[in-house]
Design an enzyme around this catalytic site. Sequence first.
Site, mmCIF file in Angstrom:
data_model
loop_
_atom_site.group_PDB
_atom_site.id
_atom_site.type_symbol
_atom_site.label_atom_id
_atom_site.label_comp_id
_atom_site.label_asym_id
_atom_site.label_seq_id
_atom_site.Cartn_x
_atom_site.Cartn_y
_atom_site.Cartn_z
ATOM 1 N N GLY A 1 0.806 -1.215 0.000
ATOM 2 C CA GLY A 1 0.000 0.000 0.000
ATOM 3 C C GLY A 1 0.840 1.267 0.000
ATOM 4 O O GLY A 1 0.534 2.235 -0.704
ATOM 5 N N ASN B 1 -7.938 4.025 8.608
ATOM 6 C CA ASN B 1 -7.360 2.861 9.282
ATOM 7 C C ASN B 1 -7.466 2.923 10.807
ATOM 8 O O ASN B 1 -7.413 1.908 11.468
ATOM 9 C CB ASN B 1 -5.896 2.679 8.878
ATOM 10 N N GLN C 1 -7.738 -0.039 3.457
ATOM 11 C CA GLN C 1 -8.626 -0.608 4.485
ATOM 12 C C GLN C 1 -9.974 -1.053 3.922
ATOM 13 O O GLN C 1 -10.732 -1.732 4.608
ATOM 14 C CB GLN C 1 -8.868 0.418 5.604
ATOM 15 N N SER D 1 -3.542 -3.185 -0.563
ATOM 16 C CA SER D 1 -2.458 -3.977 0.014
ATOM 17 C C SER D 1 -2.995 -5.334 0.446
ATOM 18 O O SER D 1 -3.999 -5.411 1.161
ATOM 19 C CB SER D 1 -1.890 -3.230 1.216
ATOM 20 N N HIS E 1 -1.990 -7.679 2.547
ATOM 21 C CA HIS E 1 -1.984 -8.167 3.942
ATOM 22 C C HIS E 1 -3.094 -7.592 4.805
ATOM 23 O O HIS E 1 -3.252 -7.989 5.960
ATOM 24 C CB HIS E 1 -0.603 -7.956 4.588
ATOM 25 N N THR F 1 11.968 -8.052 -10.718
ATOM 26 C CA THR F 1 11.307 -9.333 -10.967
ATOM 27 C C THR F 1 10.079 -9.451 -10.074
ATOM 28 O O THR F 1 10.137 -9.198 -8.876
ATOM 29 C CB THR F 1 12.298 -10.488 -10.687
ATOM 30 N N CYS G 1 1.987 4.983 17.318
ATOM 31 C CA CYS G 1 2.299 4.994 15.897
ATOM 32 C C CYS G 1 3.658 4.351 15.671
ATOM 33 O O CYS G 1 4.420 4.131 16.605
ATOM 34 C CB CYS G 1 2.168 6.372 15.288
HETATM 35 C C1 LIG Z 1 -1.708 -0.459 6.005
HETATM 36 C C2 LIG Z 1 -2.052 0.774 5.294
HETATM 37 C C3 LIG Z 1 -1.171 1.327 4.335
HETATM 38 C C4 LIG Z 1 0.193 0.762 4.073
HETATM 39 O O1 LIG Z 1 0.142 -0.476 3.419
HETATM 40 P P1 LIG Z 1 1.456 -1.391 3.410
HETATM 41 O O2 LIG Z 1 1.118 -2.514 2.490
HETATM 42 O O3 LIG Z 1 1.648 -1.856 4.818
HETATM 43 O O4 LIG Z 1 2.566 -0.563 2.912
HETATM 44 C C5 LIG Z 1 -1.579 2.463 3.665
HETATM 45 N N1 LIG Z 1 -2.777 3.022 3.894
HETATM 46 C C6 LIG Z 1 -3.648 2.523 4.789
HETATM 47 C C7 LIG Z 1 -4.968 3.182 4.976
HETATM 48 C C8 LIG Z 1 -3.308 1.388 5.527
HETATM 49 O O5 LIG Z 1 -4.172 0.897 6.420
#
Ligand SMILES: *Cc1c(COP(=O)(O)O)cnc(C)c1O
Length: 399
Positions: A73, A154, A182, A202, A204, A240, A327
């Site tokens: 993200g 978030n 999110q 993102s 995860h 890659t 944070c």
């Molecule tokens: C987690 C998050 C990100 C960052 O994503 P990553 O894959 O951890 O770099 C950016 N924006 C929001 C709103 C998020 O919750």
Amino acid sequence: MANCTIYLDNAATTKMSRTAIEAMLPYFDGVYGNPSSLHSAGQAAAEALQNARERIAACLGCTAREITFTSGGSEADNQAIRSAAALGARQGKKRIISTKIEHHAVLHTLKRLEQEGFSVTLLDVDENGLVTPQQVEDAITDDTCLVTVMYANNEIGTIEPITEIGAVCRRKGVLFHTDAVQAVGHVRVDVTAQKIDLLSLSAHKFHGPKGVGVLFARKGVALSNLIEGGAQERGKRAGTENLPAIMGMAAALEEACASMAENAKKLTALRDKLIDGLFAIPHAVLNGDREKRLPGNVNFCFEGIEGESLLLLLDDKGIAASSGSACTSGSLDPSHVLLAIGRVHDVAHGSLRLTLSGETTEEDVDYTVQAVREVVSYLRGMSPVWRDLQSGKREFIIK
Ligand SMILES: *Cc1c(COP(=O)(O)O)cnc(C)c1O
């Protein structure tokens, strides 16, 4: 997570789904060729990559060519904003509009661009964390090249009026980016119907692997490179491709989208039960909009306590939670999001974020409500601030 039985920090990251893990495995030691190689091992990888791209595009309502794979993200946010800024600069448009509650991946990129000569307007949000389409419209000037507003916050879970903001931007001819990290996999997102030009996601955050994400860029919106090198991702993101992670992301996204309605219904019920349970604690306030809210997000401030102590004691009780003040840098500054919705420093420090997943049960919620009640009252019992509040020496901020 040795002693952690109840994981309520799903906004920070999620556990990978079994489906996503299994979707990755063949790409470590079976189909391990480089998608850029011309031999058949490489071509098998290239086919898988294309397949993942099409499946992800289908989930977002766009075409495969509009998908660029990134490391997550943060990278997608950086590239989206820098690309729009570069396009704007070429036309002498150097103003960017955003909000005060964006993720640091957006805010810090904007700060950098300010140092490079761009002007940034950060819109205020109301007490629930909402920005209005009218505010966006009023802020757009002739020299505006980009509006970037997050889909869902978030920390406090507030869902912004993205469809309406998309309509304003399209009508005004200004590019619209949304950090939907999110939102994707949790609420319905359709980049075409919602007139989104650039979107970050993102894996995860929806039970996929870490370190992989997507930047959607509508056809015709030229991306600038953050990473130079080979011609991967149509020349816009060298390196890659992380094929196992990309396959895991595609599987996780399909799974999340297929079970979205059912999952959201279940989570909303659990979320509301948790909110109601925590409201029984005196001098507590819910952060974020009660209705326009992510299904799995609960965020409270409790007067007279420190979020960090609350987290540690909850951890002892087997609950993994988060606090607005915790944070990433470990800094003691309270959350910029809580300050933006009008919480004063002292109150913002006593915040607790609990974010649920499809694995959360009703028993987990009952146990958590009980645990938070105990911990808050224990901490207040030791707090000189609380004593002053009780004795009337100090006035309550949260009534
Ligand atoms: C987690 C998050 C990100 C960052 O994503 P990553 O894959 O951890 O770099 C950016 N924006 C929001 C709103 C998020 O919750």
